[in-house]
Scaffold this active site. Structure first.
Site, mmCIF file in Angstrom:
data_model
loop_
_atom_site.group_PDB
_atom_site.id
_atom_site.type_symbol
_atom_site.label_atom_id
_atom_site.label_comp_id
_atom_site.label_asym_id
_atom_site.label_seq_id
_atom_site.Cartn_x
_atom_site.Cartn_y
_atom_site.Cartn_z
ATOM 1 N N VAL A 61 0.804 -1.221 0.000
ATOM 2 C CA VAL A 61 0.000 0.000 0.000
ATOM 3 C C VAL A 61 0.836 1.269 0.000
ATOM 4 O O VAL A 61 0.288 2.366 -0.121
ATOM 5 C CB VAL A 61 -0.966 0.029 1.204
ATOM 6 C CG1 VAL A 61 -2.000 -1.078 1.088
ATOM 7 C CG2 VAL A 61 -0.216 -0.049 2.527
ATOM 8 N N TYR A 62 2.146 1.160 0.160
ATOM 9 C CA TYR A 62 2.976 2.361 0.119
ATOM 10 C C TYR A 62 2.967 2.922 -1.300
ATOM 11 O O TYR A 62 3.491 2.305 -2.236
ATOM 12 C CB TYR A 62 4.412 2.049 0.536
ATOM 13 C CG TYR A 62 4.602 1.694 1.993
ATOM 14 C CD1 TYR A 62 3.556 1.755 2.904
ATOM 15 C CD2 TYR A 62 5.854 1.301 2.472
ATOM 16 C CE1 TYR A 62 3.745 1.423 4.231
ATOM 17 C CE2 TYR A 62 6.050 0.981 3.809
ATOM 18 C CZ TYR A 62 4.992 1.039 4.686
ATOM 19 O OH TYR A 62 5.182 0.706 6.007
ATOM 20 N N SER A 63 2.357 4.092 -1.445
ATOM 21 C CA SER A 63 2.225 4.750 -2.750
ATOM 22 C C SER A 63 1.658 3.799 -3.802
ATOM 23 O O SER A 63 2.123 3.764 -4.948
ATOM 24 C CB SER A 63 3.570 5.336 -3.205
ATOM 25 O OG SER A 63 3.912 6.460 -2.425
ATOM 26 N N ALA A 64 0.655 3.020 -3.385
ATOM 27 C CA ALA A 64 -0.063 2.130 -4.296
ATOM 28 C C ALA A 64 0.866 1.187 -5.055
ATOM 29 O O ALA A 64 0.673 0.916 -6.245
ATOM 30 C CB ALA A 64 -0.900 2.949 -5.285
ATOM 31 N N GLY A 65 1.883 0.685 -4.367
ATOM 32 C CA GLY A 65 2.819 -0.264 -4.974
ATOM 33 C C GLY A 65 4.055 0.379 -5.548
ATOM 34 O O GLY A 65 5.045 -0.318 -5.841
#
Length: 341
Positions: A61-65
């Site tokens: 989930v960090y920056s949507a991958g």
């Protein structure tokens, strides 16, 4: 760099690890953290490896991958020099099965993470939170399959309560599934809740703490001072609502003590705060976040020295708060000195 066993496992990890939440800058929360691109990430990895920091932590989930993808590019050609940790469980899409720790979601999450990271295995895979819907047997049997397939080396969890973790360990023991050897948890001088239940459990069960936000969500960076406004570059402007709460009274009581000891030792506020954590039981590694080289190099200065016992005691006293029930009720009592009814 000092290395410690990760919980009761045989894996040794550096006491400082690097968190990639600053990579990418996609979305409100992560754009407040940072927007490190591949070139800058590669330079940060260079600095880490030169210092003996070999463990890099990410999440889907960090920056949507994007954080995993940038990390994969930054370590390209030197995969054997690093340990990769990543996480999944939180919502990663709009579909009904794009969240949780079901067999469906975990397998798909691991496969996607491997592709983004450009690797064939993840050294430490952690559940980012507890899924109260999926049976624990399903979760652990899935992780067992992924370990046996060689895609995961070790497994852990993050943000679990005591009963979440203990029940998971009991199921693992019952069926011979992999035990969680790491618990990525919030712990800092201004947030010591970890000590009440999770630390005693970790001591008893051999679970190493992987500490996130050791600087209290950017509050122990040395940039915040009593009676002064937040600096313009503080990430708290855009992300305070997402982070652990702390009252101003408690924050500044702790900061007063940390700043005094920083002056005594000639160290910075972050270095003192991190060094205190490294002297706590069960702590295997502290995850550093850095938006630039200067921040990273400063935080790397938290190792190679130790606070004195007297300084640790002063920090303990300044940061102590009354624990919740039943922990305050049990403090100081044993079978020879039973608690009052």
């Amino acid at each position: 760099m000092e290395y410690r066993r990760l919980g009761a496992s045989g894996l040794k990890v550096p006491v400082l690890s690097f968190g990639t939440g600053t990579f990418g800058g996609v979305g409100k929360l992560f754009s407040a953290w940072g927007d490190t691109d591949v070139a800058a990430a590669r330079r940060l990895v260079d600095i880490c490896l030169d210092a003996g920091l070999t463990l890099f932590d990410s999440a889907d989930v960090y920056s949507a991958g994007a954080a995993e993808s940038i990390l994969g590019e930054a370590i390209k050609g030197r995969r054997e020099q690093v340990l990769i940790s990543t996480k999944a469980t939180f919502r990663a899409g709009e579909g009904p099965n794009d969240v949780g720790s079901s067999r469906f979601h975990l397998i798909r999450s691991v496969e996607a993470a491997l592709k983004r990271l450009g690797t064939d295995r993840i050294d430490l895979f952690q559940l980012h939170g507890f899924d109260a819907v999926t049976p624990i047997e399903e979760v652990l049997s899935t992780l067992d399959d992924l370990v046996r397939a060689g895609k995961l080396r070790y497994v852990g969890c993050s943000n679990f309560s005591g009963w979440h973790l203990m029940k998971s360990l009991a199921v693992a023991d019952r069926y011979g599934y992999p035990r969680y050897v790491a618990h990525q948890a919030y712990y800092s001088l201004i947030g010591r809740d970890y000590e009440h239940e999770l630390m005693p459990l970790a001591i008893d069960q051999g679970v190493g703490a992987v500490v996130w936000s050791p600087l209290g969500w950017g509050r122990l960076t040395g940039k915040i001072h009593r009676g002064k406004p937040l600096p313009k570059d503080s990430r708290l402007h855009g992300s305070a609502e997402f982070g652990p709460p702390v009252s101003d009274d408690h924050l500044f009581r702790v900061l007063d003590a940390v700043e005094e000891i920083a002056r005594e030792t000639g160290k910075t506020v972050p270095q003192v705060a991190i060094n205190w954590l490294l002297q706590r039981p069960t702590v295997a590694t502290v995850v550093l976040g850095a938006r630039n080289e200067e921040q990273l190099k400063q935080n790397l200065g938290a190792v190679g020295w130790n606070l004195s016992a007297e300084q640790v005691a002063r920090l303990d006293a300044a940061s102590e708060q009354t624990p919740p029930y039943p922990y305050w009720h049990q403090r100081g009592f044993d079978e020879r000195n039973p608690p009052p009814v």
